[in-house]
Design an enzyme around this catalytic site. Structure first.
Site, PDB file in Angstrom:
ATOM      1  CE  LYS A 262      -3.939  -1.742   3.047  1.00  0.00           C
ATOM      2  NZ  LYS A 262      -5.197  -1.322   2.168  1.00  0.00           N
ATOM      3  NE  ARG A 336     -11.286  -9.668  -1.505  1.00  0.00           N
ATOM      4  CZ  ARG A 336     -11.450  -9.244  -1.889  1.00  0.00           C
ATOM      5  NH1 ARG A 336     -12.409  -9.289  -3.899  1.00  0.00           N
ATOM      6  NH2 ARG A 336     -11.948  -8.175  -2.453  1.00  0.00           N
TER       7      ARG A 336
END
Length: 488
Positions: A262, A336
């Site tokens: 990120k 997820r």
């Protein structure tokens, strides 16, 4: 903090025993209602002088020895619960500034005012040194309530404590709430509330075939830095009962994005990426405290998403606990992956209803801002129940589609499914379709993408950036779904 219902004070009485008084009025100010209050003339003059409009709060110091702060808030006509809570939050901000020890709440409904007081008087973690920190604020010790008796004060106290627990855990810095610290905290809460606690470490998860979770955990420098926490609540006398509900939470204690690192601004607050697990944990604690009538489990997927030589990488193929093979596309879609195995393992308990909570996608935030959260659900009745609970609790949900044709975007040439797409369009909906692969057919399942877990300046009755969103709506849904008579 003591929360007590008291008779309405006589209008000739002195309110000097209170540091602050909060008066909530429905619709326009009602002279008859104000006339019943002590210092009614002062309050009516205040409203007249400031021309208070619906949706606003005004304040005055009463002419008594204590200079009691009185705040009067006027609700809009037919205001929604969220609008009532927003107004209560504004009014309580004025009261909290004065650092009161004892407050009187007058008016109906009183729920928003009480929840706002219990939230805003709760101090989130601070780590200033004694030399640099401000003087310790006075602690709000007592709230007296004058209302129509409709509010369940005990339940409101349970809800507020649970939401504050979720906020506290979420706000902790990543070096304070690491895996070992979180595990200790969970164990302490389990002992305090009579919950069974089991920790599934990497060795156990490997035996369970949890390759998706273990892929995310692979970048950790220590092999004890990840695991799935299982907590079980059973009603008294029903120790062997099958759970009626499984709560699942994403507990990524810090998310660097992994190999697909990120940028700075996106990574800065990634200690809150465990908010889903905090919501699931705090909700279970509240249900245990309230002695819920059915058996409930909570499953918390706890790890970090780190960058390093052992971290998972794009184009890996991993096998999840239910045998599904996954093609990794982006390592920052780690939530997820961790939830996939946790849902698959939690489903083995046989719970007919599963709800998971996760700060899962930026797409949900882009779609909704941080004012509400996304709901994706495979069961129409459950979806409507949760939407209603969101409206009634002031924690608003918006339902998104997750039709079967979305699956074509996740088709893989080398595995059963792709983890995500390259483009990221509609990622919150695609993430839900991905996760549904790990919930057995016939199980009612809801996925709550917590876009509202953090909002600058607070949300509704909560004044801090960390909101604890999800606890109260789930407790409201639970009370409607599993009424107390089920305990018989």
């Amino acid at each position: 903090m003591k929360l007590t219902r008291v008779p309405a004070p006589d209008r000739n009485a002195d309110l000097g025993t209170y540091d602050a008084v909060l008066c909530l009025l429905r619709d326009a100010p009602q002279a008859a209602a104000l006339a019943r209050l002590p210092y009614a003339a002062s309050l009516k003059q205040l409203l007249s002088r400031t021309a208070a409009r619906p949706g606003e709060a005004v304040s005055v110091h009463l002419p008594n020895k204590s200079q009691t702060l009185a705040v009067v808030a006027v609700a809009k006509k037919a205001a929604s619960v969220f609008e009532q809570h927003l107004l209560a939050g504004r009014a309580v901000r004025e009261i909290v500034k004065s650092k009161p020890r004892r407050v009187l709440v007058w008016g109906s409904p009183s729920e928003g005012a009480l929840l706002a007081l219990l939230s805003q008087s709760f101090e989130l973690p601070r780590f200033q040194s004694a030399k640099d920190s401000a003087a310790k604020p006075r602690v709000l010790a007592r709230i007296d309530v004058v209302d129509d008796g409709s509010a369940d004060l005990r339940q409101l106290g349970i809800e507020a404590r649970a939401q504050n627990l979720a906020r506290w855990l979420t706000a902790l810095p990543p070096n304070k709430l690491d895996t070992a610290g979180y595990r200790r905290s969970i164990a302490q809460l389990a002992r305090r509330h009579g919950l069974r606690f089991r920790w599934h470490d990497e060795a156990k998860l490997r035996r369970l075939g949890a390759g998706a979770f273990l892929a995310v955990a692979a970048g950790n420098s220590r092999r004890d830095a990840a695991g799935i926490a299982q907590l079980s609540y059973r009603p008294r006398g029903r120790a062997s009962a099958r759970p009626a509900l499984a709560l699942v939470g994403k507990g990524i204690l810090f998310d660097t994005g992994g190999t697909n690192l990120k940028p700075h601004r996106s990574m800065l607050d990634m200690h809150i990426d465990m908010a889903g697990s905090a919501v699931a944990l705090a909700t279970l604690v509240a249900l245990a405290e309230a002695r819920a009538p059915v058996a409930i489990d909570a499953w918390l997927a706890i790890t970090e998403n780190r960058i390093g030589p052992t971290a998972y990488i794009p184009q890996q193929i991993v096998t999840a606990a239910n045998g599904t093979t996954i093609q990794v596309i982006h390592t920052d879609a780690e939530g997820r992956m961790a939830l996939a195995d946790t849902l698959a393992i939690a489903s083995r308990s046989g719970a007919p209803v599963l709800i998971d909570f996760a700060t899962l996608t930026g797409a949900a935030v882009h779609a909704l801002t941080e004012r509400m959260s996304a709901l994706l659900c495979n069961d129409a009745a459950l979806s409507q129940q949760l939407l209603t609970a969101g409206t009634e609790s002031g924690e608003r949900l918006v339902a998104f589609p997750m039709d079967e044709d979305f699956d074509s975007d996740l088709e893989s040439k080398v595995a059963d499914i792709m983890q995500c797409t390259v483009e990221g369009k509609g990622d919150h909906m695609l993430a839900a379709r991905f996760l549904q692969r790990f919930v057995p057919q016939g199980r009612a399942w809801a996925h709550i993408d917590l876009a509202a877990a953090q909002r600058s300046g607070g949300l509704g009755l909560v004044a801090s950036d960390i909101t604890g969103f999800g606890v109260r709506l789930t407790l409201r849904w639970f009370a409607a779904r599993y009424p107390r008579r089920r305990a018989q």
